[in-house]
Motif scaffolding. Structure first.
Motif, PDB file in Angstrom:
ATOM      1  N   ASP A  17       0.827  -1.204   0.000  1.00  0.00           N
ATOM      2  CA  ASP A  17       0.000   0.000   0.000  1.00  0.00           C
ATOM      3  C   ASP A  17       0.864   1.258   0.000  1.00  0.00           C
ATOM      4  OD1 ASP A  17      -2.691  -1.162   0.118  1.00  0.00           O
ATOM      5  OD2 ASP A  17      -2.042  -1.927   2.062  1.00  0.00           O
ATOM      6  N   GLY A  32      -4.948   0.410  -7.033  1.00  0.00           N
ATOM      7  CA  GLY A  32      -5.296  -0.976  -6.788  1.00  0.00           C
ATOM      8  C   GLY A  32      -4.105  -1.778  -6.304  1.00  0.00           C
ATOM      9  N   THR A  33      -4.368  -2.772  -5.465  1.00  0.00           N
ATOM     10  CA  THR A  33      -3.327  -3.700  -5.019  1.00  0.00           C
ATOM     11  C   THR A  33      -3.887  -5.119  -5.037  1.00  0.00           C
ATOM     12  OG1 THR A  33      -3.904  -3.528  -2.667  1.00  0.00           O
ATOM     13  CG2 THR A  33      -2.274  -1.961  -3.520  1.00  0.00           C
ATOM     14  N   TRP A  34      -2.982  -6.072  -5.117  1.00  0.00           N
ATOM     15  CA  TRP A  34      -3.354  -7.487  -5.068  1.00  0.00           C
ATOM     16  C   TRP A  34      -2.220  -8.216  -4.373  1.00  0.00           C
ATOM     17  CZ3 TRP A  34      -0.723 -11.762  -6.821  1.00  0.00           C
ATOM     18  CH2 TRP A  34      -1.420 -12.982  -6.823  1.00  0.00           C
ATOM     19  N   GLN A  35      -2.577  -9.223  -3.566  1.00  0.00           N
ATOM     20  CA  GLN A  35      -1.538 -10.016  -2.911  1.00  0.00           C
ATOM     21  C   GLN A  35      -2.032 -11.417  -2.631  1.00  0.00           C
ATOM     22  OE1 GLN A  35      -0.827  -9.018   1.431  1.00  0.00           O
ATOM     23  NE2 GLN A  35      -1.703  -7.069   0.708  1.00  0.00           N
ATOM     24  N   GLU A  36      -1.037 -12.305  -2.462  1.00  0.00           N
ATOM     25  CA  GLU A  36      -1.350 -13.704  -2.225  1.00  0.00           C
ATOM     26  C   GLU A  36      -0.220 -14.329  -1.418  1.00  0.00           C
ATOM     27  OE1 GLU A  36      -3.507 -16.663  -5.078  1.00  0.00           O
ATOM     28  OE2 GLU A  36      -1.375 -16.675  -5.612  1.00  0.00           O
ATOM     29  N   MET A  44       3.011  -9.456  -3.876  1.00  0.00           N
ATOM     30  CA  MET A  44       2.129  -8.296  -3.827  1.00  0.00           C
ATOM     31  C   MET A  44       2.392  -7.406  -5.038  1.00  0.00           C
ATOM     32  SD  MET A  44       2.131  -7.321   0.235  1.00  0.00           S
ATOM     33  CE  MET A  44       3.900  -7.194   0.444  1.00  0.00           C
ATOM     34  N   PRO A  62      -4.431  -4.030 -10.271  1.00  0.00           N
ATOM     35  CA  PRO A  62      -3.998  -5.224 -11.003  1.00  0.00           C
ATOM     36  C   PRO A  62      -5.177  -5.952 -11.659  1.00  0.00           C
ATOM     37  CG  PRO A  62      -2.897  -5.107  -8.876  1.00  0.00           C
ATOM     38  CD  PRO A  62      -3.962  -4.069  -8.865  1.00  0.00           C
ATOM     39  N   LYS A  64      -6.686  -9.473 -13.581  1.00  0.00           N
ATOM     40  CA  LYS A  64      -6.555 -10.921 -13.694  1.00  0.00           C
ATOM     41  C   LYS A  64      -6.941 -11.400 -15.086  1.00  0.00           C
ATOM     42  CE  LYS A  64      -7.577 -12.246  -8.881  1.00  0.00           C
ATOM     43  NZ  LYS A  64      -8.483 -13.065  -8.024  1.00  0.00           N
ATOM     44  N   ILE A  71      -1.753 -12.329 -13.268  1.00  0.00           N
ATOM     45  CA  ILE A  71      -2.091 -11.021 -12.707  1.00  0.00           C
ATOM     46  C   ILE A  71      -1.107 -10.015 -13.289  1.00  0.00           C
ATOM     47  CG2 ILE A  71      -2.580  -9.733 -10.596  1.00  0.00           C
ATOM     48  CD1 ILE A  71      -4.092 -12.363 -10.722  1.00  0.00           C
ATOM     49  N   ARG A 130       0.493 -17.476 -11.394  1.00  0.00           N
ATOM     50  CA  ARG A 130       0.141 -18.132 -10.120  1.00  0.00           C
ATOM     51  C   ARG A 130       0.417 -19.634 -10.158  1.00  0.00           C
ATOM     52  NH1 ARG A 130      -5.848 -16.334  -8.781  1.00  0.00           N
ATOM     53  NH2 ARG A 130      -5.305 -17.039  -6.666  1.00  0.00           N
TER      54      ARG A 130
END
Length: 637
Positions: A17, A32-36, A44, A62, A64, A71, A130
Motif C-alpha cells: 500500500d 489498486g493492489t493485489w496479494q497472495e 504483492m 492489477p 486478472k 495477474i 500463479r
C-alpha cells in the motif's frame, strides 16, 4: 499510463500500500493492489492509474486473466492494441474492456514472452504466473518507460520509481560510489546501474523472469539489427512516421503537443495538425538569458505557419530555485540535466488542457541530428594523417571541461583513436578522472571500463560505419538514462503522459537502416529526415541549424550555490571535498558562474544526498498535484 510496484518475499501485507501510494503522482485516477500468500512468502502487486484508454472500471489494475492464472500491472501504452485485439479475437479470445491492458494480458497468456515482438508501444509490464510462481517483467525497446528492481536477501522488489522502495521499512538505501563518479562524468548512471547500491534498471529491450530466488534477464530486441536491413526510402520514412503519429493520437482523453523552435517538434506538430486541426501546443520560455535559451519567438513563427494553437509557459528563476529539491526528488537519481524544470513547468501548465502530449524526442539519435556527429569525418582524417599518437592517450588523462567549450570539445573529439572514444570525449563532461579524484576524495572507477560496457551493450560491432557509433551510444544510453528518464519523471510528476512518435520502433529501425553518410554531411545533420518531411514543414524551419535546447543555468547558479551549498552534507560525510566545491563554484565580476554545469552537478548531487540518503531534506508537498500525493506520504515516513 501508470505507476507500478511489486514485492515478493517475507514481508508485511501493508507494505504494498505504501509503495503504491508513493507513486500517486503517476496515477491519480485509480489505485489498486493485489496479494497472495506463498508458503512463508507473499507476492504483492500495486498500481496507480492515469486513465487514458477505457476510463471505466474495466481498466482497473492489477488485472486478472479470465482463468485467474495471470495477474498484471502495466505502465505505458500499447499503441497497436486495436490491431492486436483483432488478431486475438480471430483466435478465440474475448474482451470486456476497450483498453490495452486486457489485450497485452491475453497476448502473454497465448504467446508467452514472444508477445513482446508484437507490441508497438512504451511499457513496463509485470505479470505474475500463479501456477508456475514466476514473475515476468519487461521494458519497451527504447526504454521510454522505466522499471527498477532490487534484490535484498530473499526479497525482490520492482517499481516505476526508486522512491517506492522506501515504502518497505526493510529497504536499506545506500549510495553507490561508482555511480557517483559516473553521474559527475556523464550526468547519469549507465544502465543497469543506478545511484543506489543494489538497485538496478531493467535495460531497454529486455525482459526478466524471477524464479526460485533468481532473476534472469534476456534481450528481445536490438537496434543494431536494423543495420542488416535494406535502407528505407524517404517515402517509407514519411509513411511510418505519419502512422506513428496517428496511432499515438488514440486516446479517450484530450491530446496536445509540445512545440519548440526546432525541426523535430515541428514535424510532429505538422503531422498531428493534419489529423487533428484543432490541436493545442505548448512552448516553454525563460525570464533570463534572452534568445540564447528562449525559443518562444521561433515556436510562435512555426505555429503561425502551421495555423495551430499555441500557449506560452514562462519559467522563472525564483520558481526554479524554490522547486529544485522537489524536482530532484521526482528524478530519484542525481541527474544533472538542467531541462527538468522547464519540462515540469511545461507539463504542469499543459495538464490544464490535455492529459497526453506528443513530443519530438528521439529524432536526433535515429536520424543523426546532433552537430557533433559531423566531427567523425574529421576525426578519421586526423587519426590517420595527423594525430595518431596523441589519440592513444587514456581517457583518464583528459583535462575536463565545461559544456560551453565547444571548440575545445571538437578538437578533443578529433584527437581520439576511435569513434567510441570520440563519443566519450564529447558526452562526458564536467569532470576528468583527476578532478573527480580530488572532488570525491576517492579513486574513480576506470573510465575505459564504463565505455567498454556501453560499447558492448550497444552492439557496435554490427555498425556499418564509424559514423554510426556515437548515435548508437546516444540511443542506448544518453537517450534512455538521461533524456527519457528526465522526460518521464517530469511529465509524470504533473500526471501527464508523453508520447514520442520518433521512438516508434519501426521509425527507429527505418532511420538506422539508412546509410550514415546520407544522414550526416560535413555540416548538415538529419539530411534524410529534412528531405523526407520537406513538404510538411515551413521552409524557414527546415533551414534552421540545430540549436541545443537548454536553460539559463549560468544566470541562476549563484543563487543556487548560496542557498544549497553553504553547509554541504556531502562534505560533512566525507564524500566531497569543500575546497574543490569552492573551486568549481566561483563567479566572475558580473556574477556569472565560471563553471556553471560543474556547479549545477554538485548542487544536484548534494540535494539528492540529503533527500534520499540522510533524509534531512523533504520535497515540497504543495508542488505535488495529486490528492494525498506521494510527497506528503514520503514526508511522513
Amino acid at each position: 499510463m501508470c505507476g507500478i510496484a511489486g514485492i515478493l518475499g517475507d514481508v508485511e501485507p501493508g507494505v504494498i500500500d505504501t509503495m503504491t501510494d508513493l507513486l500517486a503522482h503517476r496515477g491519480p485516477d485509480d489505485r489498486g493492489t493485489w496479494q497472495e500468500a506463498l508458503d512463508s512468502q507473499r507476492i504483492m502487486l500495486g498500481s496507480r492509474r492515469l486513465a487514458i484508454q477505457d476510463l471505466s472500471p474495466a481498466g482497473h489494475m492489477p488485472m486478472k486473466s479470465p482463468d485467474g492464472r495471470y495477474i498484471v500491472v502495466f505502465n505505458g501504452e500499447i499503441y497497436n492494441h486495436i490491431e492486436l485485439r483483432a488478431e486475438l479475437e480471430a483466435l478465440g479470445d474475448t474482451f470486456v474492456s476497450t483498453g490495452d491492458t486486457e489485450v497485452l494480458l491475453a497476448a502473454y497468456a497465448r504467446w508467452g514472452a514472444d508477445f513482446l515482438a508484437k507490441l508497438n508501444g512504451m511499457f513496463a509490464i509485470a505479470i505474475w504466473d500463479r501456477n508456475s510462481r514466476e514473475l515476468f517483467i519487461a521494458r519497451d525497446r527504447l526504454g521510454v518507460k522505466p522499471v527498477y528492481y532490487n534484490e535484498q536477501g530473499n526479497v525482490f522488489r520492482f517499481s516505476s520509481e526508486i522512491k517506492a522502495f522506501y515504502g518497505d521499512p526493510d529497504f536499506r538505501p545506500q549510495f553507490d560510489a561508482d555511480a557517483l563518479h559516473a553521474s559527475l562524468t556523464l550526468q547519469f548512471s549507465p544502465w543497469p546501474n543506478t545511484a543506489f547500491t543494489g538497485v538496478k534498471k531493467l535495460p531497454p529491450g529486455h525482459y526478466g523472469v524471477y524464479r526460485n530466488g533468481a532473476f534472469t534477464i534476456s534481450r528481445y530486441w536490438a537496434a543494431a539489427d536494423a543495420f542488416d536491413r535494406s535502407p528505407t526510402t524517404d517515402e517509407g520514412v514519411t509513411e511510418l512516421l505519419e502512422n506513428a503519429v496517428e496511432i499515438r493520437l488514440r486516446s479517450d482523453v484530450p491530446v496536445g503537443a509540445f512545440l519548440s523552435g526546432g525541426i523535430d517538434s515541428t514535424i510532429v506538430a505538422a503531422m498531428t495538425s493534419k489529423l487533428e486541426p484543432r490541436i493545442s501546443t505548448y512552448t516553454v520560455g525563460f525570464d533570463s538569458g534572452g534568445t540564447r535559451f528562449d525559443e518562444t519567438a521561433l515556436a510562435a513563427e512555426t505555429a503561425k505557419a502551421l495555423s495551430i494553437q499555441q500557449q506560452m509557459v514562462q519559467c522563472t528563476e525564483q520558481t526554479f530555485i524554490d522547486s529544485l529539491p522537489t524536482l530532484v526528488w521526482y528524478l530519484d537519481e542525481p541527474i544533472g540535466e538542467n531541462l527538468g524544470y522547464p519540462f515540469f513547468e511545461l507539463s504542469r501548465s499543459a495538464k490544464r488542457d490535455f492529459t497526453v502530449a506528443l513530443s519530438g524526442e528521439g529524432a536526433d539519435e535515429c536520424f543523426y541530428g546532433y552537430r557533433y556527429y559531423t566531427l567523425e569525418r574529421f576525426r578519421k582524417l586526423a587519426s590517420v594523417f595527423l594525430l595518431g599518437r596523441l589519440a592513444q592517450a587514456p581517457l583518464a588523462n583528459r583535462s575536463g571541461r565545461g559544456s560551453s567549450d565547444n571548440k575545445k570539445r571538437a578538437l578533443e573529439y578529433v584527437m581520439q583513436s576511435s569513434a567510441a572514444r570520440g563519443f566519450w570525449s564529447w558526452a562526458t563532461a564536467y569532470f576528468s578522472k583527476s578532478q573527480l579524484q580530488r572532488l570525491s576524495q576517492s579513486e574513480p572507477k576506470d573510465m575505459d571500463a564504463i565505455l567498454d560496457h556501453m560499447v558492448e551493450a550497444s552492439a557496435l560491432s554490427s555498425t556499418r560505419s564509424t559514423l554510426d557509433v556515437s548515435p548508437m551510444l546516444d540511443l542506448h544510453f544518453r537517450l534512455t538514462d538521461y533524456l527519457l528518464t528526465v522526460r518521464d519523471k517530469m511529465t509524470m510528476a504533473a500526471s501527464l503522459e508523453l508520447r514520442c512518435p520518433f521512438l516508434d520502433y519501426r521509425v527507429v529501425e527505418a532511420g538506422l537502416s539508412m546509410p550514415a553518410a546520407d544522414k550526416i554531411g560535413y555540416r548538415m545533420t538529419k539530411k534524410t529526415l529534412r528531405r523526407a518531411t520537406s513538404h510538411l514543414i515551413p521552409q524557414q524551419v527546415a533551414n534552421r541549424a540545430k540549436k541545443p535546447f537548454s536553460s539559463p543555468i549560468p544566470y541562476w547558479i549563484k543563487t543556487l550555490v548560496n542557498r544549497y551549498l553553504q553547509d554541504p552534507e556531502c562534505v560533512r560525510d566525507g564524500i566531497l571535498d569543500q575546497g574543490e566545491i569552492e573551486r568549481w563554484t566561483q563567479f566572475d565580476s558580473t556574477g556569472r558562474a565560471l563553471n556553471p554545469n560543474k556547479a549545477f552537478n554538485i548542487i544536484v548531487l548534494e540535494l539528492w544526498y540529503r533527500l534520499f540518503i540522510t533524509r534531512s531534506l523533504k520535497p515540497d508537498a504543495n508542488i505535488d498535484q495529486a490528492e494525498n500525493g506521494a510527497a506528503l506520504i514520503w514526508n511522513s515516513l
